[in-house]
Write a protein that holds these residues in place. Structure first.
Motif, mmCIF file in Angstrom:
data_model
loop_
_atom_site.group_PDB
_atom_site.id
_atom_site.type_symbol
_atom_site.label_atom_id
_atom_site.label_comp_id
_atom_site.label_asym_id
_atom_site.label_seq_id
_atom_site.Cartn_x
_atom_site.Cartn_y
_atom_site.Cartn_z
ATOM 1 N N ILE A 195 -4.371 4.172 -1.509
ATOM 2 C CA ILE A 195 -3.882 4.353 -2.887
ATOM 3 C C ILE A 195 -3.641 5.806 -3.285
ATOM 4 C CG2 ILE A 195 -5.051 2.234 -3.626
ATOM 5 C CD1 ILE A 195 -7.155 4.004 -5.019
ATOM 6 N N CYS A 229 4.879 -1.740 -5.735
ATOM 7 C CA CYS A 229 3.861 -1.379 -4.740
ATOM 8 C C CYS A 229 2.654 -2.288 -4.937
ATOM 9 C CB CYS A 229 3.461 0.078 -4.870
ATOM 10 S SG CYS A 229 2.251 0.616 -3.625
ATOM 11 N N PHE A 242 2.932 -1.170 -10.146
ATOM 12 C CA PHE A 242 1.788 -1.301 -9.242
ATOM 13 C C PHE A 242 1.035 -2.594 -9.524
ATOM 14 C CE2 PHE A 242 2.374 3.342 -9.396
ATOM 15 C CZ PHE A 242 2.442 3.622 -8.039
ATOM 16 N N ILE A 269 -9.100 1.972 -9.314
ATOM 17 C CA ILE A 269 -7.699 2.377 -9.218
ATOM 18 C C ILE A 269 -7.235 3.036 -10.512
ATOM 19 C CG2 ILE A 269 -5.314 1.538 -8.989
ATOM 20 C CD1 ILE A 269 -6.428 -0.667 -7.138
ATOM 21 N N ASP A 282 0.820 -1.202 0.000
ATOM 22 C CA ASP A 282 0.000 0.000 0.000
ATOM 23 C C ASP A 282 0.861 1.263 0.000
ATOM 24 O OD1 ASP A 282 -2.505 -1.172 -0.299
ATOM 25 O OD2 ASP A 282 -2.763 -1.481 1.837
ATOM 26 N N ALA A 283 0.194 2.390 -0.341
ATOM 27 C CA ALA A 283 0.933 3.642 -0.510
ATOM 28 C C ALA A 283 0.483 4.743 0.441
ATOM 29 C CB ALA A 283 0.788 4.135 -1.955
ATOM 30 N N CYS A 317 -0.327 6.998 -4.823
ATOM 31 C CA CYS A 317 0.219 6.262 -5.979
ATOM 32 C C CYS A 317 0.651 7.191 -7.110
ATOM 33 C CB CYS A 317 -0.799 5.260 -6.503
ATOM 34 S SG CYS A 317 -1.047 3.827 -5.444
ATOM 35 N N VAL A 344 -3.954 5.691 -11.440
ATOM 36 C CA VAL A 344 -2.697 5.152 -11.969
ATOM 37 C C VAL A 344 -3.006 3.834 -12.671
ATOM 38 C CG1 VAL A 344 -1.198 6.208 -10.232
ATOM 39 C CG2 VAL A 344 -2.164 3.935 -9.812
ATOM 40 N N LEU A 358 -1.006 -3.151 -3.933
ATOM 41 C CA LEU A 358 -2.163 -2.472 -3.349
ATOM 42 C C LEU A 358 -3.164 -3.510 -2.877
ATOM 43 C CD1 LEU A 358 -2.507 0.264 -6.105
ATOM 44 C CD2 LEU A 358 -1.418 0.504 -3.856
ATOM 45 N N LYS A 400 4.355 7.519 -8.674
ATOM 46 C CA LYS A 400 4.660 7.335 -10.093
ATOM 47 C C LYS A 400 5.382 8.542 -10.661
ATOM 48 C CE LYS A 400 4.280 4.811 -13.859
ATOM 49 N NZ LYS A 400 4.915 3.472 -13.956
#
Length: 219
Positions: free
Chosen positions: A67, A57, A82, A92, A33-34, A70, A113, A59, A74
């Motif tokens: 998220i 990463c 991802f 997402i 996760d981010a 993200c 993303v 998710l 990037k």
């Protein structure tokens, strides 16, 4: 930032807990996760690791608190890859799914993303010397996943949001949730890294945590 066990760290909390696995190889650092901000992720430079070595990463599901960062990741790390389950991929990868992502709860605008890989079933993602066991655990969302990694002979389970919440906007399913929690109990993990309530160990504490929420969220 806190070391949990060899090469596995709790990076910090920004919306959710973000975890990191150092593969000690050319595959670099792997985030679970981010969260919602890069600020705390960048602090890994102070722990004998480098932010620029984050290459992957994973998710665990499509919610904004997991998220939102993200797009910033990037932007800072164009080659980062991802991963997420196919059933949560649309919110997402595409704009306009504020109910599915819960972006409206936080009053933020999510920047989508593209995923480099989508999971369609339970599988193992091997990065360097680490096998990331991807476990489809729907219930909270249709595409929720948990991730199991071994370190020093112990099973470390990244089980984000095992507590819920559950609602129609998320496409939650309590029947799926019950089956998912049983699947996790059967793993007999030694350490649980949860998305909002901390780190649980040893195995009996992990079992107690999962069983408590499994029981509370019955039909």
């Amino acid at each position: 930032m806190k070391k949990i066990i060899k090469n596995i760290y709790h990076v910090g909390d920004s919306g959710c807990s973000v975890f990191l696995v150092d593969t000690q190889s050319e595959y670099g650092l792997v985030l679970i996760d981010a969260g919602m901000s890069l600020d705390f992720i960048r602090q890994i430079d102070s722990y004998n690791m480098r932010f620029k070595d984050i290459k992957h990463c994973i998710l665990t599901h499509c919610h904004i608190d997991h998220i939102d960062a993200c797009a910033a990741l990037k932007g800072a790390l164009p080659k980062i890859r991802f991963y997420a389950h196919e059933l949560d991929s649309v919110p997402i990868e595409e704009p306009g799914h504020d109910e599915r992502t819960a972006a409206s709860w936080y009053g933020v605008k999510y920047k989508p993303v593209k995923l480099d890989r989508k999971f369609y079933s339970d599988m193992t993602l091997t990065l360097g010397g680490y096998d990331f066991q991807i476990i489809h655990t729907p219930g909270h969302t249709p595409g929720s996943i948990s991730v199991l990694v071994e370190s020093e002979g112990k099973k470390v389970l990244f089980g984000q949001d095992l507590h819920g919440p559950f609602n129609d906007g998320f496409l939650s399913d309590l029947e799926d949730y019950q089956a998912s929690m049983q699947k996790l109990l059967d793993l007999k993990a030694d350490i649980l890294c949860e998305g909002h309530y901390g780190i649980f160990e040893p195995a009996d504490k992990v079992r107690e945590y999962i069983e408590t929420y499994k029981r509370q969220n019955q039909h």
